[in-house]
Design a protein around this motif. Sequence first.
Motif, PDB file in Angstrom:
ATOM      1  N   HIS A   1       0.774  -1.242  -0.061  1.00 23.01           N
ATOM      2  CA  HIS A   1      -0.014  -0.179  -0.136  1.00 23.01           C
ATOM      3  C   HIS A   1       0.887   1.259  -0.132  1.00 23.01           C
ATOM      4  CE1 HIS A   1      -3.940  -1.529   0.499  1.00 23.01           C
ATOM      5  NE2 HIS A   1      -3.395  -2.659   0.905  1.00 23.01           N
ATOM      6  N   SER A   2       1.978   1.078   0.650  1.00 24.65           N
ATOM      7  CA  SER A   2       2.706   2.540   0.869  1.00 24.65           C
ATOM      8  C   SER A   2       3.623   2.765  -0.453  1.00 24.65           C
ATOM      9  CB  SER A   2       3.720   2.358   2.171  1.00 24.65           C
ATOM     10  OG  SER A   2       4.360   1.324   2.179  1.00 24.65           O
ATOM     11  N   ALA A   3       3.849   1.540  -1.122  1.00 21.78           N
ATOM     12  CA  ALA A   3       4.718   1.466  -2.341  1.00 21.78           C
ATOM     13  C   ALA A   3       3.770   2.259  -3.250  1.00 21.78           C
ATOM     14  CB  ALA A   3       5.284   0.268  -2.916  1.00 21.78           C
ATOM     15  N   ARG A   4       2.387   1.730  -3.311  1.00 20.19           N
ATOM     16  CA  ARG A   4       1.272   2.158  -4.196  1.00 20.19           C
ATOM     17  C   ARG A   4       0.981   3.674  -4.045  1.00 20.19           C
ATOM     18  NH1 ARG A   4      -4.505   1.009  -6.050  1.00 20.19           N
ATOM     19  NH2 ARG A   4      -5.209   1.916  -4.171  1.00 20.19           N
ATOM     20  N   LEU A   5       1.073   4.252  -3.117  1.00 19.18           N
ATOM     21  CA  LEU A   5       0.982   5.540  -2.671  1.00 19.18           C
ATOM     22  C   LEU A   5       2.219   6.379  -3.111  1.00 19.18           C
ATOM     23  CD1 LEU A   5      -1.265   6.204   0.104  1.00 19.18           C
ATOM     24  CD2 LEU A   5      -1.738   6.443  -2.475  1.00 19.18           C
ATOM     25  N   GLY A   6       3.423   5.933  -3.246  1.00 17.05           N
ATOM     26  CA  GLY A   6       4.385   6.649  -3.807  1.00 17.05           C
ATOM     27  C   GLY A   6       5.480   6.805  -2.688  1.00 17.05           C
ATOM     28  N   PHE A   7       5.438   6.300  -1.514  1.00 12.93           N
ATOM     29  CA  PHE A   7       6.055   6.382  -0.481  1.00 12.93           C
ATOM     30  C   PHE A   7       7.537   5.668  -0.944  1.00 12.93           C
ATOM     31  CE2 PHE A   7       2.160   6.997   1.844  1.00 12.93           C
ATOM     32  CZ  PHE A   7       2.678   7.989   2.788  1.00 12.93           C
ATOM     33  N   GLY A   8       8.450   6.436  -0.421  1.00  8.21           N
ATOM     34  CA  GLY A   8      10.010   5.775  -0.738  1.00  8.21           C
ATOM     35  C   GLY A   8      10.344   4.777   0.248  1.00  8.21           C
ATOM     36  N   ARG A   9      11.289   4.006  -0.115  1.00  7.56           N
ATOM     37  CA  ARG A   9      11.626   2.633   0.526  1.00  7.56           C
ATOM     38  C   ARG A   9      11.809   2.582   1.820  1.00  7.56           C
ATOM     39  NH1 ARG A   9      15.178  -1.810  -1.896  1.00  7.56           N
ATOM     40  NH2 ARG A   9      14.146  -2.821  -0.335  1.00  7.56           N
ATOM     41  N   ALA A  10      12.308   3.883   2.238  1.00  3.92           N
ATOM     42  CA  ALA A  10      12.621   4.023   3.767  1.00  3.92           C
ATOM     43  C   ALA A  10      11.254   4.226   4.510  1.00  3.92           C
ATOM     44  CB  ALA A  10      13.265   5.224   3.948  1.00  3.92           C
ATOM     45  N   TYR A  11      10.157   4.934   3.862  1.00  5.88           N
ATOM     46  CA  TYR A  11       8.863   4.829   4.537  1.00  5.88           C
ATOM     47  C   TYR A  11       8.038   3.642   4.513  1.00  5.88           C
ATOM     48  CZ  TYR A  11       9.117   9.771   5.681  1.00  5.88           C
ATOM     49  OH  TYR A  11       9.622  10.940   6.248  1.00  5.88           O
ATOM     50  N   GLN A  12       8.544   2.790   3.272  1.00 10.45           N
ATOM     51  CA  GLN A  12       7.924   1.521   3.198  1.00 10.45           C
ATOM     52  C   GLN A  12       8.284   0.542   4.313  1.00 10.45           C
ATOM     53  OE1 GLN A  12       8.436  -0.059  -0.702  1.00 10.45           O
ATOM     54  NE2 GLN A  12       8.169   1.915  -1.696  1.00 10.45           N
ATOM     55  N   THR A  13       9.482   0.475   4.497  1.00 13.36           N
ATOM     56  CA  THR A  13      10.252  -0.340   5.550  1.00 13.36           C
ATOM     57  C   THR A  13       9.983   0.051   6.747  1.00 13.36           C
ATOM     58  OG1 THR A  13      12.196  -0.448   3.731  1.00 13.36           O
ATOM     59  CG2 THR A  13      12.491  -1.191   6.341  1.00 13.36           C
ATOM     60  N   ARG A  14       9.693   1.189   7.247  1.00 13.04           N
ATOM     61  CA  ARG A  14       9.325   1.900   8.472  1.00 13.04           C
ATOM     62  C   ARG A  14       7.758   1.184   8.738  1.00 13.04           C
ATOM     63  NH1 ARG A  14      11.653   7.065   7.055  1.00 13.04           N
ATOM     64  NH2 ARG A  14      13.738   7.221   8.010  1.00 13.04           N
ATOM     65  N   LEU A  15       7.006   1.413   7.993  1.00 14.57           N
ATOM     66  CA  LEU A  15       5.435   1.206   8.055  1.00 14.57           C
ATOM     67  C   LEU A  15       5.495  -0.209   8.229  1.00 14.57           C
ATOM     68  CD1 LEU A  15       2.853   2.618   8.389  1.00 14.57           C
ATOM     69  CD2 LEU A  15       2.414   1.847   5.949  1.00 14.57           C
ATOM     70  N   ALA A  16       6.201  -1.211   7.290  1.00 12.22           N
ATOM     71  CA  ALA A  16       5.987  -2.706   7.252  1.00 12.22           C
ATOM     72  C   ALA A  16       6.739  -3.103   8.366  1.00 12.22           C
ATOM     73  CB  ALA A  16       6.656  -3.109   5.942  1.00 12.22           C
ATOM     74  N   THR A  17       7.700  -2.598   9.079  1.00 18.35           N
ATOM     75  CA  THR A  17       7.977  -2.870  10.340  1.00 18.35           C
ATOM     76  C   THR A  17       7.274  -2.592  11.542  1.00 18.35           C
ATOM     77  OG1 THR A  17      10.383  -2.661   9.551  1.00 18.35           O
ATOM     78  CG2 THR A  17      10.363  -3.063  11.999  1.00 18.35           C
ATOM     79  N   ALA A  18       6.906  -1.429  11.614  1.00 16.78           N
ATOM     80  CA  ALA A  18       5.724  -1.037  12.533  1.00 16.78           C
ATOM     81  C   ALA A  18       4.562  -1.997  12.387  1.00 16.78           C
ATOM     82  CB  ALA A  18       5.352   0.481  12.358  1.00 16.78           C
ATOM     83  N   VAL A  19       4.037  -2.272  11.419  1.00 14.76           N
ATOM     84  CA  VAL A  19       2.951  -3.277  11.450  1.00 14.76           C
ATOM     85  C   VAL A  19       3.339  -4.556  11.783  1.00 14.76           C
ATOM     86  CG1 VAL A  19       1.335  -4.364   9.839  1.00 14.76           C
ATOM     87  CG2 VAL A  19       1.641  -1.811   9.496  1.00 14.76           C
TER      88      VAL A  19
END
Lengths: 136, 130
Positions: A28-46
């Motif tokens: 979902h975060s990749a789809r909205l155009g978040f960079g990989r750092a944010y994708q990784t942070r969100l995935a880790t938080a989840v």
Amino acid sequence: MNEPAPAERIAIRSHNDIVTARHAAREHSARLGFGRAYQTRLATAVSELTRNVIQYAGEGSCLIEEHADEDGCSIRVSVEDHGPGIPDLALALADGFSTSGGLGAGLPGTRRLVDHFQISSEPGLTRVVISIRKAR
Amino acid sequence: MKIPILRLGRILLASIQEDLTDTEAMQFQSDLVNEVAEIEALGVAVDITALDVVDSYMARVINDTASMVRLLGAEVVICGVQPFVAMTLIEMGRDLIGADCTFNLDQGLEQLKTRIASRGDIRFAGDEDE
């Protein structure tokens, strides 16, 4: 294109669902155009939050919602369970505290990864809402 | 999914190629520790290049596995921590990974060789299979 829906609810019942939830958060975060750092942070938080569900409540759910408007976009993830609740929230949010023999990086660590972090807990309902936001 | 553990002489090489469930991570830990004991490995390289999420649980499993392997008497390196994984781990909390790390598997094997040699262990193999 097989794109994920703007909102997705994932039942959290087993360790496999933790993996499913963190993959979904990344997609979902990749789809909205978040960079990989944010994708990784969100995935880790989840991953941290859904593991708490398995560990302390046995089962629960994870809702991932995409939002976009003219100012930017955000992803909100709500993780909730109907377990015993967290008796002392302040303590659970303190660095180094863990009741499970973990590293104690769970909740305080998760809070540092996201832009917004909100938690409420009582016996029968614990809900953590996190989000990341990106300006357009 | 079972993670293959390759043997190069008395060096063991494990490359985690996909996201693991908690159960799989624990299975990997026990497989690796048993294998180290079984062949009295001198060194172990764990390649996590393919892992794009390492949360506190996985970090602890990696850390614990490294400590167990060292307790048995082998050297250990973790290879290929991704930049975003490194950022996330440090942001979450300090010391989530305490083991020695290298950029990639090549450097990991070099470092193992050096460390094994400096321990005075001349039985290092890996070249002997060539």
